[in-house]
Write an enzyme that holds these catalytic residues in place. Structure first.
Site, PDB file in Angstrom:
ATOM      1  N   HIS A 199       0.856  -1.185   0.000  1.00  0.00           N
ATOM      2  CA  HIS A 199       0.000   0.000   0.000  1.00  0.00           C
ATOM      3  C   HIS A 199       0.890   1.232   0.000  1.00  0.00           C
ATOM      4  CE1 HIS A 199      -3.037   2.914   1.356  1.00  0.00           C
ATOM      5  NE2 HIS A 199      -3.935   2.042   0.937  1.00  0.00           N
ATOM      6  N   ASP A 221      -8.004  -4.654   0.030  1.00  0.00           N
ATOM      7  CA  ASP A 221      -8.549  -5.294  -1.165  1.00  0.00           C
ATOM      8  C   ASP A 221      -8.376  -6.809  -1.156  1.00  0.00           C
ATOM      9  OD1 ASP A 221      -9.185  -2.771  -2.509  1.00  0.00           O
ATOM     10  OD2 ASP A 221      -7.020  -2.520  -2.625  1.00  0.00           O
TER      11      ASP A 221
END
Length: 427
Positions: free
Chosen positions: A311, A369
């Site tokens: 991320h 996700d």
């Protein structure tokens, strides 16, 4: 650059010897910030920061992230607490107003949102203008932008009451618009909102019920969807939120701003990442193939990448992913045995990757996700709707940041600079 701790400012020494004083600003928590707002005026130079990875574009009281420690706070409340103890609409109230609602405020807010779920009937005509195979995100983007043509009484951004009404309308109507986009794509009749149902229950009802028979609610699914909405409600100055703020800085109406945010969210590097995770898991197919694909991910010459890991902000385990893993376990206890294979594959992939020196060194941990797509798929939600549901959740964050920006007296129109590398003047 030197740091003058006594006067709380830094000194920038330029090549020609000129010294520029830059104030150091401190927030409530988080890293200190160098104020470079007057740099160009003083020395005719500005900073170069592609992707704005080291640039603070605004002041905000809404969300705080500590990527190194894996911390996400909304108005000071830990995301794990909100996901386990509060509903989506309670979290929405928190983001909008700064505090969790008491019972009276909660009742009034829920009632206000519930009574705004219906759409102007003429808006349904817009759907007939799309092809039946149009992506739901394309429809969502267009219809939300068109709302400003119907709700003229809530487009004056300088009127606090109109801003409040616009905020409520967007939060309330987004599930209706999203469900109608899905129904249109599969050729089924639109299902109107049911004000007797809770927010997530109503959304599922509009998605999956049909006039021919009564829809059977699964409480585990509606609870899971509510938590997914909480986990996606806001995430500080991400691409779509920054887009909403940038559009709003020009004075654009809230419906246009949120439509711009939806367009930004649609990108595969942003809201579309959980779709990519599902496709990746299908590609890996079996636990015995995991090592092969991890080796491919390490190979810089190989285009394959492990989706759902790493991320821009988090250099630790995404706190939202931890909550989602538990939700996935609850959802998959239901009668959806086919999805257990994907979940088992995901858990094994996570286990192997987190113990691999390459991933540990690069701090590539599972993000939000990684599990969200598995949960949505197990609930019967098609992949084309994954990003749409993300948009329904993130609308709350977008509208909270938009309101904060409008009320900020120091707000000015966004105008990034550039490093020009084109041709010099020509004859």
């Amino acid at each position: 650059m030197t740091n003058d701790k006594k006067n709380n400012h830094a000194k920038l020494i330029l090549p020609e010897g000129k010294i520029v004083t830059l104030p150091i600003i401190e927030g409530t928590i988080g890293p200190k910030v160098l104020d470079i707002s007057s740099l160009y005026k003083e020395v005719g130079m500005f900073t170069f920061d592609p992707g704005f990875t080291s640039t603070g574009s605004c002041r905000s009281k809404i969300t705080y992230i500590d990527g190194d420690k894996g911390i996400l706070l909304h108005r000071g409340y830990n995301i794990e607490y909100l996901a386990s103890e509060k509903s989506f609409l309670e979290t929405a109230y928190l983001l909008l107003y700064g505090n969790l609602p008491d019972e009276k405020n909660k009742s009034e807010f829920v009632n206000a949102i519930t009574t705004h779920t219906m759409l102007n009937e003429q808006i349904s005509n817009f759907y007939k203008g799309f092809r039946d195979n149009a992506h739901p995100m394309a429809i969502l983007c267009g219809v939300v932008g068109a709302m400003s043509a119907f709700y003229h009484d809530s487009t004056n951004i300088n009127n606090k009451e109109e801003r409040r009404i616009a905020s409520y309308r967007l939060i309330a109507k987004m599930p209706t618009i999203a469900a109608m986009a899905y129904k249109f794509s599969i050729g089924q009749p639109f299902v109107y909102p049911n004000n007797k149902l809770k927010y997530s229950e109503n959304f599922l009802n509009m998605l999956f019920s049909v006039p021919a028979e009564e829809y059977e609610f699964n409480q585990v699914f509606s609870d899971a969807l509510d938590k997914i909405l909480i986990l996606h409600a806001d995430h500080e100055q991400n691409a779509s939120t920054s887009t909403v703020r940038l559009a709003g800085s020009s004075g654009a109406n809230p419906f246009a701003c949120i439509s711009a945010g939806i367009a930004s969210l649609w990108g595969p590097s942003h809201g579309g990442a959980n779709e990519a995770v599902i496709r990746m898991l299908h590609k890996i197919d079996d636990v015995k193939h995991i090592k092969k694909y991890i080796d491919k991910a390490k190979d810089k010459e190989d285009p394959f990448r492990l989706m759902g890991f790493g991320h821009r902000v988090y250099k630790n385990y995404d706190p939202r992913a931890k909550v989602l893993q538990k939700i996935a376990e609850d959802v998959l206890k239901q009668e959806h045995k086919l999805e257990n294979k994907l979940f088992d594959l995901a858990k094994e992939l996570e286990s192997i990757a987190l113990n691999d020196e390459y991933f540990v060194e690069k701090k590539l941990y599972p993000n939000v996700d990684f599990y969200s797509g598995i949960i949505l798929k197990a609930m019967g939600i098609p992949i084309s709707l994954f990003t749409v549901i993300f948009a329904v959740a993130r609308t709350v964050g977008w509208i909270s940041h938009w309101n904060e920006m409008v009320e900020d007296k120091k707000n000015k129109i966004g105008r990034p600079r550039q490093l020009y590398i084109g041709e010099k003047p020509r004859n």
